[in-house]
Design a protein around this motif. Structure first.
Motif, PDB file in Angstrom:
ATOM      1  N   ARG A   5       0.821  -1.204   0.000  1.00 42.56           N
ATOM      2  CA  ARG A   5       0.000   0.000   0.000  1.00 42.56           C
ATOM      3  C   ARG A   5       0.852   1.249   0.000  1.00 42.56           C
ATOM      4  NH1 ARG A   5      -5.631  -0.318   2.114  1.00 42.56           N
ATOM      5  NH2 ARG A   5      -6.094  -2.480   1.838  1.00 42.56           N
ATOM      6  N   ARG A   7      -0.377   4.697   0.733  1.00 36.83           N
ATOM      7  CA  ARG A   7      -1.589   5.397   1.136  1.00 36.83           C
ATOM      8  C   ARG A   7      -1.525   6.851   0.701  1.00 36.83           C
ATOM      9  NH1 ARG A   7      -1.278   4.042   7.216  1.00 36.83           N
ATOM     10  NH2 ARG A   7       0.720   4.884   6.677  1.00 36.83           N
ATOM     11  N   SER A   8      -2.657   7.350   0.311  1.00 33.93           N
ATOM     12  CA  SER A   8      -2.778   8.754  -0.020  1.00 33.93           C
ATOM     13  C   SER A   8      -4.136   9.215   0.453  1.00 33.93           C
ATOM     14  CB  SER A   8      -2.627   8.980  -1.514  1.00 33.93           C
ATOM     15  OG  SER A   8      -3.672   8.340  -2.181  1.00 33.93           O
ATOM     16  N   ALA A  29      -0.595  10.083   5.428  1.00 33.98           N
ATOM     17  CA  ALA A  29       0.286   9.009   5.001  1.00 33.98           C
ATOM     18  C   ALA A  29       1.725   9.425   5.271  1.00 33.98           C
ATOM     19  CB  ALA A  29       0.076   8.739   3.505  1.00 33.98           C
ATOM     20  N   ASP A  33       5.713   7.149   1.654  1.00 38.63           N
ATOM     21  CA  ASP A  33       4.631   6.845   0.713  1.00 38.63           C
ATOM     22  C   ASP A  33       4.498   7.944  -0.328  1.00 38.63           C
ATOM     23  OD1 ASP A  33       4.049   4.498   2.072  1.00 38.63           O
ATOM     24  OD2 ASP A  33       2.369   5.353   3.177  1.00 38.63           O
ATOM     25  N   ASP A  66     -12.011   8.695   0.307  1.00 41.52           N
ATOM     26  CA  ASP A  66     -10.696   8.109   0.543  1.00 41.52           C
ATOM     27  C   ASP A  66     -10.082   7.715  -0.793  1.00 41.52           C
ATOM     28  OD1 ASP A  66      -8.601   7.101   2.208  1.00 41.52           O
ATOM     29  OD2 ASP A  66      -9.384   5.070   1.960  1.00 41.52           O
ATOM     30  N   GLU A  68      -6.477   5.559  -2.148  1.00 38.67           N
ATOM     31  CA  GLU A  68      -5.257   4.828  -1.841  1.00 38.67           C
ATOM     32  C   GLU A  68      -4.612   4.404  -3.150  1.00 38.67           C
ATOM     33  OE1 GLU A  68      -6.028   1.512   0.715  1.00 38.67           O
ATOM     34  OE2 GLU A  68      -6.905   2.770   2.274  1.00 38.67           O
ATOM     35  N   GLU A  70      -2.217   1.479  -4.527  1.00 38.03           N
ATOM     36  CA  GLU A  70      -1.737   0.165  -4.126  1.00 38.03           C
ATOM     37  C   GLU A  70      -1.102  -0.548  -5.306  1.00 38.03           C
ATOM     38  OE1 GLU A  70      -5.100  -0.818  -0.782  1.00 38.03           O
ATOM     39  OE2 GLU A  70      -5.069  -2.017  -2.590  1.00 38.03           O
ATOM     40  N   TYR A  78      -5.347   2.733  -8.206  1.00 42.55           N
ATOM     41  CA  TYR A  78      -5.963   3.684  -7.283  1.00 42.55           C
ATOM     42  C   TYR A  78      -7.256   3.055  -6.790  1.00 42.55           C
ATOM     43  CZ  TYR A  78      -3.134   7.766  -8.695  1.00 42.55           C
ATOM     44  OH  TYR A  78      -2.115   8.659  -8.921  1.00 42.55           O
TER      45      TYR A  78
END
Length: 111
Positions: A5, A7-8, A29, A33, A66, A68, A70, A78
């Protein structure tokens, strides 16, 4: 499945170009990252988040809750959670390089 991951968040930049444009702000994050995400954008491995969010606004309107970034099966993805105006929660998985929707999962308020 080995998932790494990156993360954002809606309010912080995956790249230095992303301006604050969303309403939700989950926990921050790590700098590592962000650095990895920024390098992926520079290398052309992922589309800048700003561009992805602009496309989503046109094609899948809703409030972004949200985001993310990954790595899944060797592909950067995304994952975006949206709250649509009718109350449905939508989870989209997008190819991070093209913003093509790979998977969509809808949940209504009762789920």
């Amino acid at each position: 499945m080995n998932t790494h991951r990156l993360r954002s968040l809606p309010h912080i930049a995956l790249t230095s170009l992303l301006a604050s444009s969303l309403l939700a702000a989950p926990a921050l994050a790590s700098d590592k990252d962000h650095d990895r995400a920024r390098e992926a954008v520079k290398a052309g491995q992922v589309m800048p988040l700003r561009s992805v969010l602009e496309r989503l606004e046109r094609e899948h309107p809703g409030q972004v809750l949200d985001v993310e970034l990954e790595e899944e099966h060797g592909r950067l993805v995304y994952e975006v959670k949206l709250l649509q105006s009718d109350g449905r929660l939508v989870k989209l998985e997008l190819d991070a390089k093209t913003a093509t929707v790979l998977r969509r999962k809808d949940r209504d308020r009762r789920d």
